[in-house]
Scaffold this active site. Sequence first.
Site, PDB file in Angstrom:
ATOM      1  CG  ASP A 187      -1.768   1.211   1.380  1.00 37.87           C
ATOM      2  OD1 ASP A 187      -1.565   2.185   0.617  1.00 37.87           O
ATOM      3  OD2 ASP A 187      -2.646   1.217   2.257  1.00 37.87           O
ATOM      4  CE  LYS A 211       8.776  -0.455  11.231  1.00 35.45           C
ATOM      5  NZ  LYS A 211       9.283  -1.738  11.770  1.00 35.45           N
ATOM      6  CE1 TYR A 243       1.873  -6.489  13.947  1.00 39.23           C
ATOM      7  CE2 TYR A 243       3.120  -6.584  15.994  1.00 39.23           C
ATOM      8  CZ  TYR A 243       3.023  -6.825  14.635  1.00 39.23           C
ATOM      9  OH  TYR A 243       4.074  -7.412  13.965  1.00 39.23           O
TER      10      TYR A 243
END
Length: 317
Positions: free
Chosen positions: A32, A175, A139
């Site tokens: 993505d 990140k 997560y």
Amino acid sequence: MIIVTGAAGFIGSNLVKALNNLGRSDIIAVDDLTDGTKMFNLADCEIADYLDKADFIEQIAQGQFDGKVEVIFHQGACSSTTEWDGKFMMANNYEYSKTLLHFCERNGSQFIYASSASVYGGSDKFIEQRELEKPLNVYAYSKFLFDQYVRQHNFTTQVAGLRYFNVYGPREQHKGGMASVAFHFNNQIKASGICRLFQGHDGFEDGKQLRDFVYVEDVVKVNLWLWQNPGISGVYNCGTGQAQSFNDVANAVIAYHGKGEIEYIPFPDKLKGAYQSYTQADLTQLRAAGYTQAFKTVEEGVPEYLDWLAAQHFIGQ
């Protein structure tokens, strides 16, 4: 062909590059790219095609890849440990993974996927056993649940999961706050000459919280080894097997630059009760499966990483 999901991400892009180095470019890169800066991770790689993750899963459902795929390296996921939208996390991490797994089972394709050491949560032992798995965030729960799903079924194709510990190294710059401490410490030393580490917490002294810091090159090697050994299935820890402190990482960065000092800052309230102060991969099962290669220490991996960073020119730097 080979499919790599999360191909523009940290571990995925390192995997694509390593496959290129083995002479493979018949790679479908799935990701993505809403964050367009991730394209830097693929700019020096050779791939056959790029697909958005939503388009890819649609084409899987339509049968467009049936009979064409040798292996899926499933590295794509929402990896933010601070994301609490459980509905999003389960759709993105758990259901998506199941769809790819069942595709591989139907087609006899190998399926090698990213799990996470976060499944151990507050445990002080890191062995691939159910009673030690205590996820502390959604997560981690999504990763834990998929591991459980894999364990509960007997698949005829290779299905192998790797529980990554604290991975650091090239191609993680996109990140942001979730990048490794090696990345952040390097930026801090360059900007101010000071590495900022958390003060003591949870029984650990200042900067002496321990993590299993594993260099991304070593993580990629384990993935490739599984691919080259299709008879090996299961869920395996992927770390060095040797915990090192945040002080060790900071000192490796300081030694590299030949300057700098450490400053200890208060431990954030928001992380209390949801923070792993100690991780160390138990590699017994991975070694028993036949993996023999050594893993780099922080003192070996960090300088190599900082050499790579010094040669890069990213947007915003």
